[in-house]
Design an enzyme around this catalytic site. Structure first.
Site, PDB file in Angstrom:
ATOM      1  CB  SER A  27      -0.941   0.013   1.216  1.00 18.51           C
ATOM      2  OG  SER A  27      -0.214  -0.170   2.415  1.00 18.51           O
ATOM      3  N   GLY A  59      -2.033  -4.203   1.068  1.00 17.42           N
ATOM      4  CA  GLY A  59      -2.136  -5.428   1.860  1.00 17.42           C
ATOM      5  C   GLY A  59      -1.194  -6.526   1.425  1.00 17.42           C
ATOM      6  CG  ASN A  88       0.885  -5.237   4.510  1.00 17.68           C
ATOM      7  OD1 ASN A  88       0.266  -4.531   5.300  1.00 17.68           O
ATOM      8  ND2 ASN A  88       1.000  -4.936   3.222  1.00 17.68           N
ATOM      9  CG  ASP A 169      -3.412   4.632   8.375  1.00 15.01           C
ATOM     10  OD1 ASP A 169      -2.454   5.431   8.353  1.00 15.01           O
ATOM     11  OD2 ASP A 169      -3.706   3.915   7.404  1.00 15.01           O
ATOM     12  CG  HIS A 172      -1.320   3.482   4.694  1.00 20.13           C
ATOM     13  ND1 HIS A 172      -2.151   2.930   5.647  1.00 20.13           N
ATOM     14  CD2 HIS A 172      -0.868   2.454   3.936  1.00 20.13           C
ATOM     15  CE1 HIS A 172      -2.215   1.616   5.458  1.00 20.13           C
ATOM     16  NE2 HIS A 172      -1.439   1.309   4.424  1.00 20.13           N
TER      17      HIS A 172
END
Length: 195
Positions: A27, A59, A88, A169, A172
């Site tokens: 991502s 992801g 991830n 979040d 990112h």
């Protein structure tokens, strides 16, 4: 008419012979939370002679990237592959040995396809514990030394510490960060010379 034809042939020739960089990422390279044209790969394409092929998926894990890689290599026949994977795996607490083995296989496949592997250092948040974080971060220089390949610094190192450049979040990069990442990667890409 002949002049126009020569110009068209010249343009097509430049496109045909441009060196191709396949971006195998997650991502962080997939314009998460925004339009694709706002992401750093698209922005960088405007400022580089390389042809960028962004095969990044939000992801994505090292296992997922490894599974997709053979078809991507066959389809695009890149000159170099930027490997931006592992985040991830780390965020999900996967075994260090598994992530390292997958990255090792990715590098090997890229080499077997006569392309240049470029490994990007990946880091995860410190709340995963110092031992796990340290072991995870160490994967990348270890593999770069083992395979004698280029290791690029993590493009998030100077982004993640600035809340104004991050999505809510905290993981990112936001749209404002994309030109900065594009510039960062562009400088590294300018020095890259496939054999």
């Amino acid at each position: 008419m002949r002049i126009i034809l020569f110009l068209l042939i010249g343009c097509f020739s430049q496109v045909s012979f441009a060196q191709k960089l396949l971006i195998l990422g997650d991502s962080l390279s997939a314009a998460y939370g925004m339009q694709q044209q706002q992401g750093w790969p698209h922005l960088l394409q405007q400022d580089t002679r390389w042809q960028l092929i962004n095969a990044s998926i939000s992801g994505e894990t090292t296992a997922g990237g490894l599974a997709r890689l053979p078809a991507l290599l066959q389809q695009h026949n890149p000159d170099a592959v930027l490997i931006e994977l592992g985040g991830n795996d780390g965020l999900r607490g996967f075994a260090i040995a598994t992530a390292k083995a997958n990255l090792n296989e990715i590098i090997t496949l890229v080499k077997q396809h006569n392309a240049m592997p470029v490994l990007m250092q990946i880091r995860i948040p410190p709340n995963y514990g110092p031992r796990y974080v340290q072991q995870f971060s160490a994967i990348y220089p270890q593999l770069a030394e083992q395979h004698q390949i280029t290791l690029w610094p993590f493009f998030m190192d100077n982004i993640a510490t600035n809340a104004e450049l991050m999505l809510p979040d905290g993981i990112h990069p936001n749209q404002a960060a994309q030109p900065l990442i594009s510039e960062f990667v562009g400088k590294l890409l300018a020095d890259l010379a496939p054999e």
